[in-house]
Design a protein around this motif. Structure first.
Motif, short mmCIF file in Angstrom:
data_model
loop_
_atom_site.label_atom_id
_atom_site.label_comp_id
_atom_site.label_asym_id
_atom_site.label_seq_id
_atom_site.Cartn_x
_atom_site.Cartn_y
_atom_site.Cartn_z
N ASP A 18 0.79 -1.23 0.00
CA ASP A 18 0.00 0.00 0.00
C ASP A 18 0.83 1.28 0.00
OD1 ASP A 18 -2.29 -1.51 0.02
OD2 ASP A 18 -2.59 -1.36 2.18
N TYR A 19 2.13 1.20 0.33
CA TYR A 19 2.95 2.40 0.47
C TYR A 19 4.31 2.21 -0.18
CZ TYR A 19 -0.34 3.62 4.19
OH TYR A 19 -1.47 3.90 4.91
N PHE A 20 4.88 3.33 -0.67
CA PHE A 20 6.29 3.37 -1.04
C PHE A 20 7.01 3.78 0.24
CE2 PHE A 20 4.40 4.59 -5.22
CZ PHE A 20 4.87 3.52 -5.96
N ILE A 21 7.76 2.88 0.86
CA ILE A 21 8.46 3.17 2.11
C ILE A 21 9.77 3.88 1.76
CG2 ILE A 21 9.46 2.22 4.22
CD1 ILE A 21 6.42 1.85 4.00
N GLU A 22 9.89 5.13 2.20
CA GLU A 22 11.05 5.93 1.85
C GLU A 22 12.12 5.95 2.93
OE1 GLU A 22 9.71 9.73 0.52
OE2 GLU A 22 8.53 8.85 -1.11
N TYR A 130 -3.04 2.30 -9.79
CA TYR A 130 -2.21 1.96 -10.94
C TYR A 130 -0.77 1.66 -10.54
CZ TYR A 130 -1.15 6.99 -10.73
OH TYR A 130 -0.79 8.24 -10.32
N ASP A 131 -0.28 2.28 -9.43
CA ASP A 131 1.06 1.97 -8.93
C ASP A 131 1.12 0.52 -8.47
OD1 ASP A 131 2.12 4.51 -9.35
OD2 ASP A 131 1.46 5.21 -7.37
N LYS A 132 0.08 0.09 -7.76
CA LYS A 132 0.04 -1.29 -7.26
C LYS A 132 0.04 -2.28 -8.42
CE LYS A 132 -2.59 0.03 -3.18
NZ LYS A 132 -3.84 -0.14 -2.46
N ARG A 133 -0.75 -1.98 -9.46
CA ARG A 133 -0.79 -2.86 -10.62
C ARG A 133 0.56 -2.92 -11.32
NH1 ARG A 133 -6.40 -0.92 -11.68
NH2 ARG A 133 -5.51 0.76 -12.90
N GLN A 134 1.23 -1.77 -11.42
CA GLN A 134 2.54 -1.73 -12.07
C GLN A 134 3.56 -2.57 -11.31
OE1 GLN A 134 3.18 -0.34 -15.00
NE2 GLN A 134 5.30 -1.05 -14.89
N VAL A 135 3.55 -2.48 -9.97
CA VAL A 135 4.47 -3.27 -9.16
C VAL A 135 4.20 -4.76 -9.34
CG1 VAL A 135 5.11 -3.82 -6.78
CG2 VAL A 135 4.90 -1.44 -7.47
#
Length: 153
Positions: A18-22, A130-135
């Motif tokens: 659910d998150y991009f952990i930075e 869409y980010d989740k689908r791309q990953v």
């Protein structure tokens, strides 16, 4: 390599989905006696938990620690709000980061380090659908490539 990797008691697997952990931060927890006993027995769930900052202090909400079996009347409430212990500089950095749009504090894992319970907090930016689908596509392509190379050799 994130801190506390080897002896994880509980992990929030959905956080990386659910998150991009930075950035990650290691924080201590203020616990009651029966809570640490339940944590050592691995009866912890981080599924819907999140962290907030109020009045310069960091708090962890909705982390479920099951009541201790032999706790009798001294047992704790399973999902109570727990205070997290961080250095002042880290808290100030988190305050600045979480005020930006889309950033939030997500607990990634709970572990014991030198006899003390710690939580690994991640500063995450929420993923869009869409980010989740791309990953997921990238993971599937990598799996296919690895499978093809394995069959070749």
């Amino acid at each position: 390599m994130p801190k506390g990797k080897g002896n994880a008691i509980a992990q929030n697997r959905k956080a990386s989905h659910d998150y991009f952990i930075e950035e990650t931060f290691e924080a201590g927890m203020v616990l009651q006696g029966t809570e640490i006993k339940s944590i050592r027995a691995k009866r912890v769930n981080l599924k819907d938990s999140f962290a907030t900052i109020r009045k310069g202090e960091v708090f962890l909400h909705n982390m479920h620690i099951s009541p201790y079996e032999q706790g009798n009347r001294y047992n704790h409430e399973p999902t109570r709000t727990r205070k997290l212990l961080l250095h002042r500089k880290e808290i100030d950095r988190l305050i600045g980061a979480t005020q930006q749009e889309g950033y939030s504090l997500v607990p990634l894992k709970v572990y014991i380090k030198n006899g003390v319970a710690k939580v690994l907090l991640g500063l995450g930016k929420g993923k869009k659908k869409y980010d989740k689908r791309q990953v997921l596509k990238e993971k599937q392509m990598k799996r296919d490539i690895d499978r093809a190379l394995k069959e070749r050799y």
